[in-house]
Each structure stands twice: as C-alpha cells, then as structure tokens.
Design a protein around this motif. Sequence first.
Motif, PDB file in Angstrom:
ATOM      1  N   PHE A 150       0.867  -1.169   0.000  1.00  0.00           N
ATOM      2  CA  PHE A 150       0.000   0.000   0.000  1.00  0.00           C
ATOM      3  C   PHE A 150       0.905   1.220   0.000  1.00  0.00           C
ATOM      4  O   PHE A 150       1.965   1.205   0.614  1.00  0.00           O
ATOM      5  N   GLY A 151       0.511   2.245  -0.657  1.00  0.00           N
ATOM      6  CA  GLY A 151       1.339   3.443  -0.756  1.00  0.00           C
ATOM      7  C   GLY A 151       1.215   4.329   0.459  1.00  0.00           C
ATOM      8  O   GLY A 151       0.708   3.938   1.509  1.00  0.00           O
ATOM      9  N   GLY A 152       1.654   5.528   0.282  1.00  0.00           N
ATOM     10  CA  GLY A 152       1.612   6.532   1.332  1.00  0.00           C
ATOM     11  C   GLY A 152       2.355   7.768   0.870  1.00  0.00           C
ATOM     12  O   GLY A 152       2.987   7.767  -0.188  1.00  0.00           O
ATOM     13  N   SER A 153       2.273   8.816   1.670  1.00  0.00           N
ATOM     14  CA  SER A 153       2.901  10.076   1.288  1.00  0.00           C
ATOM     15  C   SER A 153       3.663  10.671   2.466  1.00  0.00           C
ATOM     16  O   SER A 153       3.409  10.339   3.624  1.00  0.00           O
ATOM     17  N   GLN A 154       4.540  11.575   2.130  1.00  0.00           N
ATOM     18  CA  GLN A 154       5.319  12.282   3.144  1.00  0.00           C
ATOM     19  C   GLN A 154       4.386  12.954   4.161  1.00  0.00           C
ATOM     20  O   GLN A 154       4.608  12.870   5.360  1.00  0.00           O
ATOM     21  N   GLU A 155       3.338  13.582   3.671  1.00  0.00           N
ATOM     22  CA  GLU A 155       2.377  14.259   4.553  1.00  0.00           C
ATOM     23  C   GLU A 155       1.724  13.267   5.518  1.00  0.00           C
ATOM     24  O   GLU A 155       1.603  13.537   6.718  1.00  0.00           O
ATOM     25  N   GLU A 156       1.310  12.111   5.008  1.00  0.00           N
ATOM     26  CA  GLU A 156       0.704  11.092   5.868  1.00  0.00           C
ATOM     27  C   GLU A 156       1.681  10.631   6.943  1.00  0.00           C
ATOM     28  O   GLU A 156       1.319  10.504   8.115  1.00  0.00           O
ATOM     29  N   TYR A 157       2.928  10.391   6.571  1.00  0.00           N
ATOM     30  CA  TYR A 157       3.919   9.904   7.535  1.00  0.00           C
ATOM     31  C   TYR A 157       4.193  10.949   8.619  1.00  0.00           C
ATOM     32  O   TYR A 157       4.295  10.611   9.798  1.00  0.00           O
ATOM     33  N   ILE A 158       4.269  12.199   8.229  1.00  0.00           N
ATOM     34  CA  ILE A 158       4.466  13.266   9.225  1.00  0.00           C
ATOM     35  C   ILE A 158       3.282  13.297  10.187  1.00  0.00           C
ATOM     36  O   ILE A 158       3.463  13.364  11.409  1.00  0.00           O
ATOM     37  N   ASN A 159       2.068  13.224   9.652  1.00  0.00           N
ATOM     38  CA  ASN A 159       0.880  13.237  10.506  1.00  0.00           C
ATOM     39  C   ASN A 159       0.842  12.043  11.458  1.00  0.00           C
ATOM     40  O   ASN A 159       0.460  12.178  12.619  1.00  0.00           O
ATOM     41  N   LEU A 160       1.217  10.878  10.977  1.00  0.00           N
ATOM     42  CA  LEU A 160       1.183   9.667  11.801  1.00  0.00           C
ATOM     43  C   LEU A 160       2.242   9.659  12.902  1.00  0.00           C
ATOM     44  O   LEU A 160       1.971   9.238  14.022  1.00  0.00           O
ATOM     45  N   PHE A 161       3.436  10.080  12.584  1.00  0.00           N
ATOM     46  CA  PHE A 161       4.561   9.897  13.493  1.00  0.00           C
ATOM     47  C   PHE A 161       4.912  11.107  14.356  1.00  0.00           C
ATOM     48  O   PHE A 161       5.530  10.947  15.403  1.00  0.00           O
ATOM     49  N   SER A 162       4.548  12.316  13.953  1.00  0.00           N
ATOM     50  CA  SER A 162       5.106  13.507  14.605  1.00  0.00           C
ATOM     51  C   SER A 162       4.666  13.738  16.049  1.00  0.00           C
ATOM     52  O   SER A 162       5.342  14.467  16.771  1.00  0.00           O
ATOM     53  N   ASN A 163       3.597  13.114  16.498  1.00  0.00           N
ATOM     54  CA  ASN A 163       3.214  13.301  17.904  1.00  0.00           C
ATOM     55  C   ASN A 163       4.158  12.590  18.861  1.00  0.00           C
ATOM     56  O   ASN A 163       4.382  13.062  19.978  1.00  0.00           O
ATOM     57  N   THR A 164       4.705  11.472  18.457  1.00  0.00           N
ATOM     58  CA  THR A 164       5.545  10.681  19.361  1.00  0.00           C
ATOM     59  C   THR A 164       6.993  10.534  18.897  1.00  0.00           C
ATOM     60  O   THR A 164       7.820  10.010  19.641  1.00  0.00           O
ATOM     61  N   PHE A 165       7.288  11.006  17.689  1.00  0.00           N
ATOM     62  CA  PHE A 165       8.642  10.901  17.149  1.00  0.00           C
ATOM     63  C   PHE A 165       9.112  12.248  16.610  1.00  0.00           C
ATOM     64  O   PHE A 165       8.312  13.001  16.053  1.00  0.00           O
ATOM     65  N   SER A 166      10.392  12.516  16.767  1.00  0.00           N
ATOM     66  CA  SER A 166      11.016  13.664  16.107  1.00  0.00           C
ATOM     67  C   SER A 166      11.414  13.212  14.711  1.00  0.00           C
ATOM     68  O   SER A 166      12.070  12.178  14.548  1.00  0.00           O
ATOM     69  N   ILE A 167      11.009  13.985  13.712  1.00  0.00           N
ATOM     70  CA  ILE A 167      11.327  13.656  12.318  1.00  0.00           C
ATOM     71  C   ILE A 167      12.744  14.160  12.053  1.00  0.00           C
ATOM     72  O   ILE A 167      12.972  15.356  11.898  1.00  0.00           O
ATOM     73  N   LYS A 168      13.710  13.263  12.009  1.00  0.00           N
ATOM     74  CA  LYS A 168      15.110  13.633  11.771  1.00  0.00           C
ATOM     75  C   LYS A 168      15.400  13.718  10.277  1.00  0.00           C
ATOM     76  O   LYS A 168      16.094  14.620   9.826  1.00  0.00           O
ATOM     77  N   THR A 169      14.883  12.753   9.530  1.00  0.00           N
ATOM     78  CA  THR A 169      15.064  12.701   8.081  1.00  0.00           C
ATOM     79  C   THR A 169      13.801  12.113   7.467  1.00  0.00           C
ATOM     80  O   THR A 169      13.268  11.131   7.982  1.00  0.00           O
ATOM     81  N   LEU A 170      13.349  12.706   6.389  1.00  0.00           N
ATOM     82  CA  LEU A 170      12.242  12.164   5.596  1.00  0.00           C
ATOM     83  C   LEU A 170      12.364  12.769   4.203  1.00  0.00           C
ATOM     84  O   LEU A 170      11.785  13.800   3.900  1.00  0.00           O
ATOM     85  N   ASP A 171      13.181  12.126   3.375  1.00  0.00           N
ATOM     86  CA  ASP A 171      13.501  12.652   2.053  1.00  0.00           C
ATOM     87  C   ASP A 171      13.435  11.547   1.007  1.00  0.00           C
ATOM     88  O   ASP A 171      13.550  10.368   1.337  1.00  0.00           O
ATOM     89  N   ASN A 172      13.324  11.949  -0.253  1.00  0.00           N
ATOM     90  CA  ASN A 172      13.421  10.977  -1.334  1.00  0.00           C
ATOM     91  C   ASN A 172      14.742  10.230  -1.211  1.00  0.00           C
ATOM     92  O   ASN A 172      15.786  10.851  -1.000  1.00  0.00           O
ATOM     93  N   ALA A 173      14.685   8.926  -1.320  1.00  0.00           N
ATOM     94  CA  ALA A 173      15.909   8.129  -1.301  1.00  0.00           C
ATOM     95  C   ALA A 173      16.681   8.443  -2.578  1.00  0.00           C
ATOM     96  O   ALA A 173      16.144   8.313  -3.671  1.00  0.00           O
ATOM     97  N   TYR A 174      17.918   8.843  -2.434  1.00  0.00           N
ATOM     98  CA  TYR A 174      18.722   9.237  -3.593  1.00  0.00           C
ATOM     99  C   TYR A 174      19.369   8.028  -4.272  1.00  0.00           C
ATOM    100  O   TYR A 174      19.863   8.130  -5.391  1.00  0.00           O
ATOM    101  N   ASN A 175      19.349   6.871  -3.583  1.00  0.00           N
ATOM    102  CA  ASN A 175      20.082   5.718  -4.092  1.00  0.00           C
ATOM    103  C   ASN A 175      19.206   4.464  -4.182  1.00  0.00           C
ATOM    104  O   ASN A 175      19.680   3.349  -3.986  1.00  0.00           O
ATOM    105  N   SER A 176      17.940   4.646  -4.486  1.00  0.00           N
ATOM    106  CA  SER A 176      17.027   3.514  -4.645  1.00  0.00           C
ATOM    107  C   SER A 176      17.443   2.638  -5.820  1.00  0.00           C
ATOM    108  O   SER A 176      18.081   3.112  -6.771  1.00  0.00           O
TER     109      SER A 176
END
Length: 192
Positions: A150-176
């Motif tokens: 299932f897919g997802g987006s940067q916005e969704e991940y920020i909304n899900l995780f930001s209450n309990t986690f500090s977002i240190k990195t969330l960027d396009n993988a440059y070496n996929s």
Amino acid sequence: MLLNKEYWEERYKSATTNWDIVEISTPLKAYIDQLKDKNSRILIPGAGNAYELDYLIENGFQNVFVLDYAKHPLDAIIKRNKSLKKHLIHDNFFNHTGTYDLIIEQTFFCALQPSLRPKYVDKMYDLLSKKGKISGLLFNFPLTKEGPPFGGSQEEYINLFSNTFSIKTLDNAYNSIKPRVNKELFFTFEKK
C-alpha cells in the motif's frame, strides 16, 4: 483480503514476493555503513528474507533480531545460514515485547492494512528505548485500496509519526534501486 499469517505463508510458498530484491537494498546498506555502535539492539520486523540481517552480522553487529509472522522466510534464512537461527523471532509484531535502540523498516509498514498504521506507530514507540530510532524506507506513491504494498505520502507519515517521534530525516531516497526510483522515502524518526 485478510492479510493474516496464512496469507503471508502462501505468498512465500508460491514465490509471489516481488518486493524481495534478493539482497540488501542500497539505501539500507548506505545507512548501516554509517552506524557506529555495534552493540545496538536492532530489530527488523516483518523482514521476510532479511538480507539486512546478513549484512549487519557480517559487519560486526551481534544484537540483531528479525521478526516475522510467517515461518517460511525464517526457515529460508536458516537454510541460507544456520548460525542466524538465534537472531530469528517467529511472532506477530503487535504481540512482540522487547526494547531496541534501532528498528529498521524495509517493506513492512507498506504491507500492513492501512487501518493498522496508527497501531504500528504506537507499537514502534513501545519497542524503542529512550531516544531510540526507527529508520529505513517508506513507499512514496498514492495510497491504494489494493495491495500490498500500500502506498503513502510524506504528509501522511508526518501526521502519523510527529506526535511521538522527532522527524530527523524524511527525504526521497537518492540511491534507490532502479524499479523504485522516486517511489521511496528514506527516513529516521527518533522517539520523543
């Protein structure tokens, strides 16, 4: 579709595991290469064939554990290398207990029913030590009703995780790897 234990066992038995690239992914390899603390307790949940485990062990990490709901991929790891048996946990992620400094995410989050995502975030928080991190790859394509993955987006991940986690990195993988270019986000979230 019920994504239960039987579903995953059948996927492995029938070799319908198109997510399995038969080696560690380049973004995770690069991330592991910069890790310094070889004593860190590391968990790789929903890891399938877990090529990350082999790479971590080969590079001196000994407190690494792979957890999977399906027994078939765990048996494949043992067949590949019997000495890895002590690193394997056959369990449902949501029932697992333990404390880890780092949890590596590789295709597990995207394989869960999207309705389980808030529960996943809570469980990750519970499993991590103080200032523990979850790091790895999340897919970056529109959320679909059909999956897994299932897919997802940067916005969704920020909304899900930001209450309990500090977002240190969330960027396009440059070496996929080529089939996943522009479809993966590399991330590191630290427990607050």
